[in-house]
Design a protein around this motif. Structure first.
Motif, short mmCIF file in Angstrom:
data_model
loop_
_atom_site.label_atom_id
_atom_site.label_comp_id
_atom_site.label_asym_id
_atom_site.label_seq_id
_atom_site.Cartn_x
_atom_site.Cartn_y
_atom_site.Cartn_z
N HIS A 91 0.86 -1.18 0.00
CA HIS A 91 0.00 0.00 0.00
C HIS A 91 0.90 1.23 0.00
O HIS A 91 2.05 1.18 0.46
CB HIS A 91 -0.91 0.00 1.23
CG HIS A 91 -1.76 -1.22 1.37
ND1 HIS A 91 -2.68 -1.60 0.42
CD2 HIS A 91 -1.82 -2.16 2.35
CE1 HIS A 91 -3.28 -2.71 0.82
NE2 HIS A 91 -2.78 -3.08 1.98
N ARG A 110 -3.81 4.90 -9.96
CA ARG A 110 -5.11 4.27 -9.72
C ARG A 110 -5.15 2.87 -10.37
O ARG A 110 -5.64 1.91 -9.78
CB ARG A 110 -6.24 5.14 -10.29
CG ARG A 110 -6.51 6.41 -9.50
CD ARG A 110 -7.59 7.25 -10.15
NE ARG A 110 -7.87 8.49 -9.43
CZ ARG A 110 -8.76 8.62 -8.45
NH1 ARG A 110 -9.47 7.55 -8.09
NH2 ARG A 110 -8.95 9.76 -7.86
N THR A 111 -4.62 2.79 -11.58
CA THR A 111 -4.61 1.51 -12.29
C THR A 111 -3.74 0.48 -11.56
O THR A 111 -4.12 -0.68 -11.41
CB THR A 111 -4.08 1.71 -13.73
OG1 THR A 111 -4.94 2.62 -14.41
CG2 THR A 111 -4.03 0.38 -14.48
N ALA A 113 -2.97 0.43 -8.35
CA ALA A 113 -3.62 0.03 -7.10
C ALA A 113 -4.68 -1.04 -7.35
O ALA A 113 -4.75 -2.05 -6.64
CB ALA A 113 -4.26 1.25 -6.43
N LYS A 114 -5.47 -0.83 -8.38
CA LYS A 114 -6.52 -1.80 -8.71
C LYS A 114 -5.93 -3.12 -9.17
O LYS A 114 -6.36 -4.21 -8.77
CB LYS A 114 -7.43 -1.21 -9.79
CG LYS A 114 -8.64 -2.07 -10.11
CD LYS A 114 -9.56 -1.36 -11.08
CE LYS A 114 -10.81 -2.21 -11.36
NZ LYS A 114 -11.73 -1.52 -12.30
N LYS A 115 -4.90 -3.05 -10.00
CA LYS A 115 -4.27 -4.26 -10.55
C LYS A 115 -3.68 -5.14 -9.47
O LYS A 115 -3.81 -6.37 -9.50
CB LYS A 115 -3.18 -3.85 -11.55
CG LYS A 115 -2.41 -5.03 -12.13
CD LYS A 115 -1.32 -4.54 -13.09
CE LYS A 115 -0.49 -5.71 -13.63
NZ LYS A 115 0.58 -5.23 -14.54
N GLY A 117 -4.34 -4.90 -6.14
CA GLY A 117 -5.15 -5.02 -4.94
C GLY A 117 -4.61 -4.23 -3.77
O GLY A 117 -4.80 -4.59 -2.60
N THR A 119 -3.89 -0.23 -1.88
CA THR A 119 -4.60 1.04 -1.67
C THR A 119 -3.65 2.21 -1.84
O THR A 119 -2.54 2.20 -1.30
CB THR A 119 -5.23 1.09 -0.27
OG1 THR A 119 -6.08 -0.03 -0.09
CG2 THR A 119 -6.05 2.37 -0.09
N GLY A 271 -7.57 -1.96 -3.42
CA GLY A 271 -7.52 -1.42 -4.77
C GLY A 271 -8.19 -0.08 -4.94
O GLY A 271 -8.70 0.24 -6.00
N LYS A 272 -8.22 0.74 -3.90
CA LYS A 272 -8.92 2.01 -3.93
C LYS A 272 -7.96 3.20 -3.78
O LYS A 272 -6.79 3.04 -3.46
CB LYS A 272 -9.96 2.07 -2.81
CG LYS A 272 -11.11 1.10 -2.94
CD LYS A 272 -11.99 1.13 -1.71
CE LYS A 272 -12.61 2.49 -1.46
NZ LYS A 272 -13.49 2.52 -0.28
#
Length: 276
Positions: A91, A110-111, A113-115, A117, A119, A271-272
């Motif tokens: 994170h 952002r991408t 973090a989502k990829k 998992g 934050t 992922g946020k």
């Protein structure tokens, strides 16, 4: 208990970095935190205050450390150079959110973090009412947002010599008024509060949030942050935060504890992007 502690990497060892390191050393066990590593551009600054096993000499070697969250408290360029890499491993708490005024970098983070998992945390710093701004943004009721930051001229770190001609006793001078997107490159170390506000007000974004920085030689003991929020049907909220600060200090005193509070919530939110 130690195995369950959140392992924290600190990137930067200026005043704020030192504060966080000392806090973790003193209060970490009770708070469920422990140091994974500390990096500073000048590693010599670390040798007298940290065990050698905690000192990271090459930031590129961060992947060799078992780390749950990496905290950046040094400069927006570190966010640009390492942010995506950090999020592939841990994170990431951004202490210099002015870096996110670059829309491509914000999207890349952002991408990532989502990829992975992870934050992407954005420290609210000196921003007052950030969660309320975010709620209005998410509900579609935020119409406008403006932030004015007033400081003694010695507290500004501006590019291009914008304030190089100041003299003691000159009084108040408006240095900039306009979009936060254009202000961030001018004052990358001074407008992180505004950048955090632009993240909270994501539908307005950096271009839609108005920022103003004011040099005032009368402000020898504190910084002033004024936030004005506009909603529908004449709804407005205005806050004025007076943050004690020494002459020449980029960061006000109360902001240190705000960062500590931000770190305490970094337990992972899947992922946020999370303003804390």
């Amino acid at each position: 208990m130690a195995d369950k502690a959140l392992k924290v990497g600190i990137v930067g060892y200026g005043h704020l970095g030192q504060f966080l390191v000392e806090k973790i050393q003193k209060e970490g066990p009770e708070a469920g935190l422990r140091l994974a590593f500390v990096w500073n551009r000048n590693a010599d600054k670390l040798t007298d205050s940290l065990p050698k096993e905690l000192i990271l000499h090459d930031l590129s070697d961060f992947t060799r450390r078992d780390t749950d969250v990496i905290v950046e408290v040094c400069h927006p360029m570190i966010v640009k150079e390492f942010g995506v890499k950090f999020l592939s491993h841990a994170h990431f708490l951004v202490g210099s959110p002015s870096a996110l005024s670059d829309p491509q970098l914000e999207q890349d983070l952002r991408t990532a973090a989502k990829k992975h998992g992870k934050t992407l945390y954005v420290a609210s710093g000196a921003l007052w009412g950030g969660q309320d701004i975010q709620k209005m943004n998410d509900s579609g009721t935020l119409r406008a947002l403006s932030i004015r930051m007033s400081k003694h001229p010695s507290c500004f770190r501006l590019t291009g010599g914008l304030l190089s001609d100041w003299t003691e006793g000159e009084g108040r001078r408006v240095l900039y008024h306009g979009s936060v997107a254009e202000l961030c490159p001018i004052a990358p170390n001074n407008v992180n509060t505004m950048a955090a506000a632009a993240i909270a007000a994501s539908k307005l974004g950096f271009k839609g949030v108005t920022g103003e920085i004011v040099s005032d030689t009368a402000l020898s003991d504190y910084h002033i942050v004024e936030v004005e929020v506009t909603g529908p049907d004449g709804f407005t909220v205005k806050t004025v935060r007076q943050n004690p600060a020494k002459l020449g200090a980029v960061t006000g005193n109360a902001t240190y504890n705000s960062f500590w509070s931000s770190l305490l919530v970094c337990k992972g939110h899947g992922g946020k992007v999370y303003l804390c």
